[in-house]
Write a protein that holds these residues in place. Structure first.
Motif, PDB file in Angstrom:
ATOM      1  N   GLY A 103      -2.528   7.339   6.714  1.00  0.00           N
ATOM      2  CA  GLY A 103      -3.587   8.282   7.040  1.00  0.00           C
ATOM      3  C   GLY A 103      -4.748   7.552   7.681  1.00  0.00           C
ATOM      4  N   CYS A 104      -5.643   7.059   6.832  1.00  0.00           N
ATOM      5  CA  CYS A 104      -6.855   6.413   7.350  1.00  0.00           C
ATOM      6  C   CYS A 104      -6.666   4.918   7.606  1.00  0.00           C
ATOM      7  N   CYS A 156      -8.119   7.721   2.017  1.00  0.00           N
ATOM      8  CA  CYS A 156      -7.538   9.080   2.000  1.00  0.00           C
ATOM      9  C   CYS A 156      -6.426   9.272   0.984  1.00  0.00           C
ATOM     10  N   CYS A 205      -1.221   7.028   1.468  1.00  0.00           N
ATOM     11  CA  CYS A 205      -0.276   5.911   1.353  1.00  0.00           C
ATOM     12  C   CYS A 205      -0.051   5.476  -0.098  1.00  0.00           C
ATOM     13  N   CYS A 208      -1.857   0.941   2.145  1.00  0.00           N
ATOM     14  CA  CYS A 208      -2.382   0.543   3.467  1.00  0.00           C
ATOM     15  C   CYS A 208      -3.337  -0.628   3.358  1.00  0.00           C
TER      16      CYS A 208
HETATM   17  S1  FES Z   1      -3.762   5.490   4.596  1.00  0.00           S
HETATM   18 FE1  FES Z   1      -5.604   6.335   3.799  1.00  0.00          FE
HETATM   19  S2  FES Z   1      -5.802   5.319   1.879  1.00  0.00           S
HETATM   20 FE2  FES Z   1      -4.124   4.378   2.808  1.00  0.00          FE
END
Ligand code: FES
Ligand code: FES
Length: 168
Positions: free
Chosen positions: A39-40, A45, A48, A60
């Protein structure tokens, strides 16, 4: 490069990883575990989220080499068997929780970790445990309901367990 060994969803896996590579990329690109989402990319977010020795981590932002010798569970390994869903997955289905679905494997992993530590969370405990998992579709009310439903399913399983044992 580091050579590491992890237990992924119950199976020992040996890997060679570039130092600093996030666990998310090792899971998705080397191990084909595509259920864990990007996501981010900066730990904000929750898309992951996986379990490391049973605790939720943001893959992530977690260097894969630090997972050496540890147990990693992804959404693919959450169910106890091919025939049986995890209570959180069962509750998610019953409540039609996902909308687009993108955030939901991370949501489910966070919810499962919460219930492993607290099998009867109240709304504020749910909100606190889930606050790092964002949903752009706004499924938060259904997520909360589904966590209460999963807690009820777990309580029923636990109530049934001694009876099953005594019949054996
Ligand atoms: S991709 Fe968003 S917290 Fe890991
Ligand atoms: S269901 Fe769409 S982002 Fe959460």
């Amino acid at each position: 490069m580091s050579n590491i060994e992890i237990t992924l969803n119950g199976e020992a896996r040996q890997l060679s990883v570039e130092d600093g590579t996030p666990l998310l990329w090792v899971l998705r690109e080397q191990l084909a575990m595509m259920g864990t989402k990007f996501g981010c990319g900066v730990g904000l977010c929750g898309a992951c989220t996986v379990h490391l020795d049973g605790n939720p981590v943001r893959s992530c932002s977690y260097p894969a080499q630090l997972a050496n010798g540890r147990k990693v569970t992804t959404i693919e390994g959450l169910a106890p068997s091919d025939e049986e869903l995890h209570p959180v997955q069962q509750a998610w289905l019953e409540m039609n929780t996902p909308q687009c679905g993108y955030c939901q494997s991370g949501q489910i992993m966070s919810a499962a970790a919460l219930l492993a530590n607290n099998n009867s969370p109240d709304d504020s405990e749910i909100d606190a445990a889930m606050s790092g998992n964002l949903c752009r579709c706004g499924t938060y009310p259904r997520i909360r309901k589904a966590i209460h439903r999963a807690a009820a399913l777990i309580a029923t399983d636990q109530a049934d367990a001694p009876a099953e044992e005594s019949q054996a």
